[in-house]
Design a protein around this motif. Structure first.
Motif, PDB file in Angstrom:
ATOM      1  N   PHE A   1      -0.161  -0.800  -4.880  1.00  0.00           N
ATOM      2  CA  PHE A   1       0.768  -0.664  -5.999  1.00  0.00           C
ATOM      3  C   PHE A   1       1.311  -2.036  -6.387  1.00  0.00           C
ATOM      4  O   PHE A   1       1.342  -2.965  -5.574  1.00  0.00           O
ATOM      5  CB  PHE A   1       1.918   0.295  -5.665  1.00  0.00           C
TER       6      PHE A   1
ATOM      7  N   GLN B   1       0.840  -1.192   0.000  1.00  0.00           N
ATOM      8  CA  GLN B   1       0.000   0.000   0.000  1.00  0.00           C
ATOM      9  C   GLN B   1       0.878   1.246   0.000  1.00  0.00           C
ATOM     10  O   GLN B   1       1.938   1.281   0.627  1.00  0.00           O
ATOM     11  CB  GLN B   1      -0.915   0.022   1.231  1.00  0.00           C
ATOM     12  N   LYS B   2       0.412   2.271  -0.682  1.00  0.00           N
ATOM     13  CA  LYS B   2       1.143   3.533  -0.723  1.00  0.00           C
ATOM     14  C   LYS B   2       1.006   4.278   0.604  1.00  0.00           C
ATOM     15  O   LYS B   2       0.048   4.054   1.355  1.00  0.00           O
ATOM     16  CB  LYS B   2       0.621   4.406  -1.869  1.00  0.00           C
TER      17      LYS B   2
ATOM     18  N   ARG C   1       5.940   4.680  -2.389  1.00  0.00           N
ATOM     19  CA  ARG C   1       5.750   3.234  -2.349  1.00  0.00           C
ATOM     20  C   ARG C   1       6.850   2.653  -1.467  1.00  0.00           C
ATOM     21  O   ARG C   1       8.019   2.639  -1.873  1.00  0.00           O
ATOM     22  CB  ARG C   1       5.857   2.639  -3.756  1.00  0.00           C
TER      23      ARG C   1
ATOM     24  N   THR D   1       3.947  11.230  -1.596  1.00  0.00           N
ATOM     25  CA  THR D   1       3.299   9.939  -1.773  1.00  0.00           C
ATOM     26  C   THR D   1       4.362   8.951  -2.210  1.00  0.00           C
ATOM     27  O   THR D   1       5.040   9.161  -3.220  1.00  0.00           O
ATOM     28  CB  THR D   1       2.187  10.012  -2.832  1.00  0.00           C
TER      29      THR D   1
ATOM     30  N   CYS E   1       9.360   7.329  -4.784  1.00  0.00           N
ATOM     31  CA  CYS E   1       8.579   8.523  -4.482  1.00  0.00           C
ATOM     32  C   CYS E   1       7.805   8.946  -5.726  1.00  0.00           C
ATOM     33  O   CYS E   1       8.395   9.284  -6.754  1.00  0.00           O
ATOM     34  CB  CYS E   1       9.490   9.653  -4.004  1.00  0.00           C
ATOM     35  N   GLU E   2       6.486   8.927  -5.633  1.00  0.00           N
ATOM     36  CA  GLU E   2       5.661   9.310  -6.765  1.00  0.00           C
ATOM     37  C   GLU E   2       5.627  10.829  -6.933  1.00  0.00           C
ATOM     38  O   GLU E   2       5.219  11.325  -7.986  1.00  0.00           O
ATOM     39  CB  GLU E   2       4.247   8.763  -6.594  1.00  0.00           C
TER      40      GLU E   2
END
Length: 228
Positions: free
Chosen positions: A203, A148-149, A162, A160, A179-180
């Motif tokens: 994800f 889960q993120k 991962r 946000t 890192c998104e």
């Protein structure tokens, strides 16, 4: 930069196993050569497996294992949580004993042989700073397992990420993330997380964003000659 933060930065630089000249380390951390020499002595005395000398360079070699114990990362966390609590008690004798025991454990902490060496001792790191990070470890572990993120507040930034892997440095934990927000890999210091929550979105492994990709990049960086 605090001395503890600089020491951690030096460990991050040296962990690739390559030989680094003291002058390059001094430039990277913006301190004098004399300070680098003192830092190398401090890290070595703290249990970090430093190899090298003045005029030649320094590198981190594989950590010492701890026979006959085989500790998991969760067991290590529980051990240091207990030592941290005793270390902050009003009993002077017990507090001193807890800190001495923790330093000894840091010096011979086992590493996970299934991945690149990461669990080097770091006995100079303060108990209070490390304790701030302990509260986040259960959530991070859960997010890694359930894929889960996480929404993380770090240095006043909302990110946000991962979560991919937790690494232990002797009281100091870091988390490898994709890192998104920045669109790149990062090693987040858990003790510096101000707030964190699990997001409902999951994800899956994607090309360029997985733990395998991170380790491949690290291996490639290790194989490349240092820039002079």
């Amino acid at each position: 930069m605090r001395r503890a933060d600089r020491l951690m930065q030096l460990v991050q630089i040296l962990r690739d196993g390559s030989l680094h000249k003291a002058a390059d380390l001094a430039a990277a951390t913006q301190v004098s050569l004399r300070t680098i020499y003192r830092d190398m002595e401090t890290l070595a005395a703290s249990g970090v497996p430093i190899e090298g000398e003045r005029g030649i360079g320094y590198r981190v070699i594989a950590a010492i294992t701890l026979p006959p114990l085989n500790l998991t990362m969760t067991e290590v966390e529980a051990l240091h949580l207990g030592l941290s609590a005793v270390g902050h008690s009003d009993d002077t004798e017990l507090s001193a004993a807890a800190r001495a025991l923790s330093a000894k454990l840091d010096a011979v902490m086992p590493e996970d042989r299934s991945r690149a060496p990461a669990s080097y001792g770091f006995a100079v790191y303060p108990f209070a700073d490390a304790a701030r990070g302990f509260q986040h470890l259960p959530v991070i572990r859960q997010a890694i397992r359930t894929r889960q993120k996480l929404e993380v507040v770090l240095n006043d930034q909302h990110l946000t990420v991962r979560p991919l892997q937790l690494d232990y440095w002797g009281r100091l934990w870091t988390c490898v993330v994709w890192c998104e927000t920045s669109k790149e890999f990062d090693d987040i210091r858990v003790d510096q997380i101000a707030k964190m929550r699990i997001l409902p979105s999951l994800f899956v492994d994607e090309p360029g964003k997985s733990l395998t990709d991170y380790n491949t990049r690290r291996s490639a960086a290790k194989a490349s000659p240092p820039v002079k």
